[in-house]
Enzyme design. Structure first.
Site: not given
Length: 264
Positions: A171, A175
């Site tokens: 993640y 991002k």
């Protein structure tokens, strides 16, 4: 006689935040922040295409907008599917008479695991949805974005992409990649007067449910939030309206942390 005071330059009025006459495509809008953004855009005057992998959820959000007096449609969209992204961009543009003004890349997924136990598939899927999806949807929408200064791409990143987080290398990597896309695309599309910005929100959504449902993890998270609480999705949505509006016409390549002061 004293010199006359210079006439002050008028600042933006509340009309600067109006999205009347514009159209928007919001991904991952079947619930949470995406749904709140779709409703906020509609209240500001924009037509909205609500997209999600969950057909019924997207349709329900669109129906709620229409019931409230707004203009909306819905579509099933897996942001990894280039053909579906092109179809959604065209459908959103049709809502705006052939022009798509605003793209919000919000769709996401999580697959937390400590690095030594993370499977390649967990890494690849999360990166493909967040980072690959941002690329795929933005590229599909680009032919429909106008050059008149109203074109907006708004990406969703996270504190995880800014400072990292334990147990979510996938993640965090995705991002952080979204930040790179945002800044590079902002430079590239400035010649077309299209702005590209990102928000890093923290809210009570399904993606944070695993943290909020764990007493220890919730306490550790809130200890890093100076305001000491989770935001509701509707609180986050107003920042998207700002970036989409004329009030943000001279802002591009920036990241706004809407996270209670977690990242300063």
């Amino acid at each position: 006689m004293p010199a006359a005071s210079p006439t002050p330059t008028p600042g933006p009025s509340t009309s600067s935040f109006s999205l009347a006459g514009r159209s928007a495509l919001v991904t991952g809008a079947g619930n949470g922040i995406g749904a709140a953004v779709a409703h906020a855009f509609a209240r500001a005057g924009s037509a909205v295409l609500v997209t999600d992998v969950d057909k019924d959820a997207a349709a329900a959000v669109a129906a709620g907008i229409v019931t409230a007096g707004g203009r909306a449609g819905s579509a099933v969209l897996d942001v990894r599917d280039a053909d579906a992204a092109r179809a959604a961009a065209e459908q959103a543009a049709d809502l705006g008479g052939g022009t798509l003004n605003i793209v919000v890349n919000n769709a996401g997924a999580i697959a937390p695991a400590m690095f030594d136990k993370m499977e390649p598939g967990q890494f690849e899927r999360v990166v493909a949805i967040h980072l690959g999806g941002t690329f795929t949807v933005s590229q599909a929408a680009l032919p429909f974005l106008p050059d008149d200064g109203t074109g907006r791409i708004i990406n969703v990143t996270s504190a995880a992409g800014l400072v990292g987080t334990i147990g979510q290398v996938n993640y965090s990597a995705a991002k952080a990649g979204v930040l790179g896309v945002t800044k590079s695309l902002a430079r590239e599309l400035a010649r077309r007067r299209i702005t590209v910005n990102a928000l890093a929100p923290l809210a009570a959504t399904s993606m944070t449910a695993n943290i909020r449902g764990n007493e220890k993890l919730a306490a550790l998270t809130l200890a890093r939030v100076p305001l000491g609480r989770w935001a509701e999705p509707a609180e986050i949505a107003a920042s998207f309206v700002f970036f989409a509006s004329d009030a943000a016409s001279y802002i591009t390549g920036q990241v706004l942390a809407v996270d209670g002061g977690t990242v300063m």
